[in-house]
Design an enzyme around this catalytic site. Structure first.
Site, PDB file in Angstrom:
ATOM      1  N   GLU A  56      10.565 -11.616   3.686  1.00 36.66           N
ATOM      2  CA  GLU A  56       9.471 -11.211   2.882  1.00 36.66           C
ATOM      3  C   GLU A  56       9.741 -10.692   1.731  1.00 36.66           C
ATOM      4  O   GLU A  56      10.472  -9.979   1.338  1.00 36.66           O
ATOM      5  CB  GLU A  56       8.780  -9.716   3.997  1.00 36.66           C
ATOM      6  CG  GLU A  56       7.623  -9.267   3.158  1.00 36.66           C
ATOM      7  CD  GLU A  56       7.147  -7.928   3.497  1.00 36.66           C
ATOM      8  OE1 GLU A  56       7.354  -7.700   5.036  1.00 36.66           O
ATOM      9  OE2 GLU A  56       6.743  -7.273   2.958  1.00 36.66           O
ATOM     10  N   ARG A  60       6.064  -6.578  -5.535  1.00 35.74           N
ATOM     11  CA  ARG A  60       6.114  -5.448  -6.334  1.00 35.74           C
ATOM     12  C   ARG A  60       6.821  -5.706  -7.593  1.00 35.74           C
ATOM     13  O   ARG A  60       6.683  -4.523  -8.576  1.00 35.74           O
ATOM     14  CB  ARG A  60       7.034  -4.410  -5.378  1.00 35.74           C
ATOM     15  CG  ARG A  60       6.310  -3.623  -4.260  1.00 35.74           C
ATOM     16  CD  ARG A  60       7.349  -3.030  -3.522  1.00 35.74           C
ATOM     17  NE  ARG A  60       6.755  -3.322  -2.289  1.00 35.74           N
ATOM     18  CZ  ARG A  60       7.516  -2.485  -1.226  1.00 35.74           C
ATOM     19  NH1 ARG A  60       8.372  -1.831  -1.318  1.00 35.74           N
ATOM     20  NH2 ARG A  60       7.121  -2.718   0.105  1.00 35.74           N
ATOM     21  N   THR A  84       3.649  -6.828   0.315  1.00 33.76           N
ATOM     22  CA  THR A  84       2.849  -5.991  -0.562  1.00 33.76           C
ATOM     23  C   THR A  84       1.721  -6.708  -0.999  1.00 33.76           C
ATOM     24  O   THR A  84       1.399  -6.650  -2.449  1.00 33.76           O
ATOM     25  CB  THR A  84       3.685  -5.436  -1.775  1.00 33.76           C
ATOM     26  OG1 THR A  84       4.932  -5.141  -1.073  1.00 33.76           O
ATOM     27  CG2 THR A  84       3.290  -4.238  -2.421  1.00 33.76           C
ATOM     28  N   LYS A 144       2.123  -5.149  11.053  1.00 30.47           N
ATOM     29  CA  LYS A 144       2.983  -4.569  10.560  1.00 30.47           C
ATOM     30  C   LYS A 144       2.753  -3.087  10.574  1.00 30.47           C
ATOM     31  O   LYS A 144       1.902  -2.278  10.068  1.00 30.47           O
ATOM     32  CB  LYS A 144       3.336  -4.875   9.035  1.00 30.47           C
ATOM     33  CG  LYS A 144       4.434  -3.778   8.273  1.00 30.47           C
ATOM     34  CD  LYS A 144       4.658  -4.645   6.885  1.00 30.47           C
ATOM     35  CE  LYS A 144       5.215  -3.273   5.953  1.00 30.47           C
ATOM     36  NZ  LYS A 144       6.163  -4.206   4.900  1.00 30.47           N
TER      37      LYS A 144
HETATM   38  C1  3PG Z   1       8.714  -1.670   2.621  1.00 34.00           C
HETATM   39  O1  3PG Z   1       7.816  -2.471   3.142  1.00 34.00           O
HETATM   40  O2  3PG Z   1       8.435  -0.911   1.543  1.00 34.00           O
HETATM   41  C2  3PG Z   1      10.071  -1.773   3.146  1.00 34.00           C
HETATM   42  O3  3PG Z   1      10.113  -2.111   4.644  1.00 34.00           O
HETATM   43  C3  3PG Z   1      10.711  -0.192   3.025  1.00 34.00           C
HETATM   44  O4  3PG Z   1      11.468  -0.377   4.026  1.00 34.00           O
HETATM   45  P1  3PG Z   1      12.790   0.338   4.185  1.00 34.00           P
HETATM   46  O5  3PG Z   1      12.876   1.900   4.657  1.00 34.00           O
HETATM   47  O6  3PG Z   1      13.743  -0.329   5.115  1.00 34.00           O
HETATM   48  O7  3PG Z   1      13.299   0.382   2.633  1.00 34.00           O
END
Ligand code: 3PG
Length: 223
Positions: A56, A60, A84, A144
């Protein structure tokens, strides 16, 4: 409830099957935000060498769309989604960049409606039963769970399995090697997402071997 027309229903069934295929292949999905353009290929290569071939790539950073384009062109063996995705413009941009699936951190009815007519399968983000009902009413059955640890983690997944029997999740947010197996043991979990296998300083130091090793070790926990 908004009823889907026949075409939308058929397309949704195909998209759910495609999401299931992608998530079964992934099991662990790195959620990548590219800080430096030069990291795109070596980071993806290190993750892939460790066995993680479904990525993914978040929108961002300014390099998100370029990363999706480069990986699709130069690493066709990988499966690359856009993460995102917050609105219809980002959905259109990710689709044009060649993303193979879409992930959102949360759900708005506008975005979920727009995605019904987009060719790509989408995993809408949810953190509550109410979020789930927005997507459920539009035919979505794969989500998700984000941020997974904050919104109840494994206990939330168990509780949601009652009212939402046919729904399956990719929990993301706070997944680590310590809780990975408990998440994956839930019948309504199809894969998990996370960032622990490529810590920021490893990427900054181009420590690709460490990223490969951490990825491989995570998969070994699921063997
Ligand atoms: C996200 O989508 O922001 C990430 O999955 C954050 O997950 P992490 O806790 O593994 O950084």
């Amino acid at each position: 409830m908004t009823s889907l027309d026949q075409d939308q229903r058929a397309r949704m069934a195909d998209k759910i099957a495609e999401i299931d295929r992608i998530c079964a292949q992934a099991r662990i999905m790195p959620v990548i935000t590219i800080a430096r353009e030069a990291d795109i290929l070596p980071l993806a290569d290190a993750l892939a060498a460790g066995g993680l071939r479904v990525l993914e790539v978040t929108l961002r950073s300014e390099h998100g769309l370029e990363a999706i384009r480069r990986l699709r062109a130069e690493r066709p063996e990988l499966c690359v989604g856009a993460g995102t995705v917050l609105d219809q413009d980002m959905l259109a941009a990710a689709t044009a960049a060649g993303a193979q699936f879409i992930v959102t951190p949360g759900s708005t009815r506008e975005l979920l409606l727009a995605a019904l007519d987009n060719p790509l399968p989408m995993l809408p983000g949810v953190s509550s039963a109410s979020d789930l009902m927005i997507g459920y009413a539009l035919g979505y059955r794969r989500f998700k769970l984000f941020p997974a640890e904050v919104c109840g983690g494994v206990a939330a997944l168990k509780a949601l399995s009652g009212p939402f029997g046919g729904v399956r999740f990719c929990p993301t947010g706070g997944i680590t090697p310590d809780n990975l197996q408990r998440y994956m043991a839930q019948p309504n979990v199809m894969c998990v997402g996370g960032t622990w296998m490529f810590q920021r300083e490893w990427v900054a130091n181009s420590d690709w071997a460490r990223i490969q090793q951490c990825s491989a070790e995570a998969l070994k926990l699921l063997a």
